[in-house]
Design an enzyme around this catalytic site. Structure first.
Site, mmCIF file in Angstrom:
data_model
loop_
_atom_site.group_PDB
_atom_site.id
_atom_site.type_symbol
_atom_site.label_atom_id
_atom_site.label_comp_id
_atom_site.label_asym_id
_atom_site.label_seq_id
_atom_site.Cartn_x
_atom_site.Cartn_y
_atom_site.Cartn_z
ATOM 1 N N ASP A 23 38.198 58.776 30.791
ATOM 2 C CA ASP A 23 37.397 57.531 30.806
ATOM 3 C C ASP A 23 37.994 56.554 31.811
ATOM 4 O OD1 ASP A 23 35.447 58.210 28.934
ATOM 5 O OD2 ASP A 23 36.758 57.713 27.260
ATOM 6 N N GLU B 221 43.049 71.052 27.117
ATOM 7 C CA GLU B 221 42.124 70.184 27.854
ATOM 8 C C GLU B 221 41.952 68.883 27.072
ATOM 9 O OE1 GLU B 221 37.952 71.143 28.344
ATOM 10 O OE2 GLU B 221 37.773 69.595 29.873
ATOM 11 N N PHE C 72 29.018 65.406 33.820
ATOM 12 C CA PHE C 72 29.638 64.118 34.149
ATOM 13 C C PHE C 72 29.980 64.056 35.641
ATOM 14 C CE2 PHE C 72 32.993 61.068 34.696
ATOM 15 C CZ PHE C 72 32.570 59.997 33.917
HETATM 16 C C1 LIG Z 1 34.306 60.623 30.963
HETATM 17 S S1 LIG Z 1 34.341 61.816 29.713
HETATM 18 C C2 LIG Z 1 34.616 63.330 30.607
HETATM 19 C C3 LIG Z 1 34.318 64.524 29.782
HETATM 20 C C4 LIG Z 1 34.595 65.890 30.432
HETATM 21 N N1 LIG Z 1 35.990 66.057 30.757
HETATM 22 C C5 LIG Z 1 33.721 66.136 31.641
HETATM 23 O O1 LIG Z 1 34.237 66.273 32.746
HETATM 24 O O2 LIG Z 1 32.503 66.194 31.473
HETATM 25 C C6 LIG Z 1 35.912 61.503 28.952
HETATM 26 C C7 LIG Z 1 36.044 62.149 27.588
HETATM 27 O O3 LIG Z 1 37.355 61.900 27.087
HETATM 28 C C8 LIG Z 1 37.294 61.638 25.687
HETATM 29 N N2 LIG Z 1 38.477 60.870 25.330
HETATM 30 C C9 LIG Z 1 38.734 59.586 25.653
HETATM 31 N N3 LIG Z 1 39.923 59.196 25.183
HETATM 32 C C10 LIG Z 1 40.442 60.276 24.541
HETATM 33 C C11 LIG Z 1 41.658 60.507 23.836
HETATM 34 N N4 LIG Z 1 42.564 59.529 23.708
HETATM 35 N N5 LIG Z 1 41.881 61.721 23.313
HETATM 36 C C12 LIG Z 1 40.958 62.716 23.431
HETATM 37 N N6 LIG Z 1 39.782 62.546 24.089
HETATM 38 C C13 LIG Z 1 39.528 61.350 24.631
HETATM 39 C C14 LIG Z 1 35.989 60.880 25.548
HETATM 40 O O4 LIG Z 1 35.474 60.920 24.229
HETATM 41 C C15 LIG Z 1 35.082 61.605 26.556
HETATM 42 O O5 LIG Z 1 34.397 62.690 25.956
#
Ligand SMILES: C[S@@+](CC[C@H](N)C(=O)[O-])C[C@H]1O[C@@H](n2cnc3c(N)ncnc32)[C@H](O)[C@@H]1O
Length: 228
Positions: free
Chosen positions: A110, A35, A209
């Site tokens: 994101d 994930e 989210f």
């Molecule tokens: C908008 S949040 C969604 C979190 C979760 N999937 C949810 O549905 O609640 C996006 C997440 O992706 C992480 N993220 C962003 N870029 C990333 C990367 N290059 N590698 C790993 N995680 C990343 C961010 O820190 C954030 O926690």
């Protein structure tokens, strides 16, 4: 979100998550689900409890999210889930043997809504090639977003990628125009296209989210791509 400095969350270039390492870490070689961007850990907690015959690895860069996730996993007492503070692009670039991953999940990456930031979005052709290499034949890349512009980008990247087949079963309409934070209203008058998308994956739980997105009136787009 602040972008991590280049290389900050990259695994050592020599590290490989091979069979030996997986046996050391999970104690078995069950099919591996990765994930990406696990946030507060709601999804990996839900899935690792539900799918005991799969091993889970969450990749996340945000320390508070990682702390929450560890607490959740400990409270559940699940033994098949691990979390790593790593940038997904770097991790997929170097750490995974070809064909070693059963499924990749990227739920609500994101969105980077400003037009000038669209290039920072994770789901790009370059990243798709890395995911394709890591997945086993027939493996799935499941994605969800509540950002209509990102949904269009996902179709542009993955519907034409030779390594993937879109396994969607429902048609949804999207404006055929890339818009940013300040000009979203232009989507209403833009020409529309019909795109094949997936039903909500039954292994995907409702995260806080996603709940916020639904409460704000946003539509949820689900994708299911198969590695061919
Ligand atoms: C908008 S949040 C969604 C979190 C979760 N999937 C949810 O549905 O609640 C996006 C997440 O992706 C992480 N993220 C962003 N870029 C990333 C990367 N290059 N590698 C790993 N995680 C990343 C961010 O820190 C954030 O926690």
């Amino acid at each position: 979100m602040k972008i991590p400095e280049k290389g900050k969350f990259s695994p050592a270039p020599s590290f490989r998550l091979g069979a030996f390492e997986r046996k050391e870490i999970w104690g078995n070689l069950n099919p591996l689900v990765i994930e990406i961007g696990s946030g507060q850990g709601e999804q990996i907690a839900f899935a690792s409890k539900r799918f005991k015959n799969l091993d889970f690895l969450a990749l996340e860069v945000f320390p508070q999210g990682i702390a929450h996730t560890i607490r959740r996993l400990k409270a559940l007492g699940v033994e098949n889930a691990r979390i790593l503070q790593a940038d997904a692009f770097s991790f997929f670039s170097t750490a995974l043997p070809a064909g070693s991953v059963f499924e990749v999940w990227t739920f609500f990456p994101d969105p980077w809504p400003k037009t000038k930031h669209h290039k920072r979005r994770l789901i790009s052709s370059a990243f798709a090639s890395l995911v394709a290499l890591a997945l086993c034949s027939g493996g799935r890349w499941r994605i969800a977003t509540d950002d209509s512009d990102y949904a269009l980008q996902i179709h542009e990247v993955l519907d034409s990628a030779p390594e993937f087949k879109n396994m969607g079963s429902v048609y949804n309409e999207l404006a055929l125009l890339h818009v940013g934070k300040g000009n979203r209203h232009l989507q209403a008058s833009a020409p529309k296209g019909k795109f094949l998308q997936a039903e909500r994956f039954e292994g995907r739980t409702l995260t806080s989210f996603e709940k916020k997105g639904i409460e704000a009136g946003r539509k949820i787009y689900d994708f299911d791509y198969k590695k061919i």
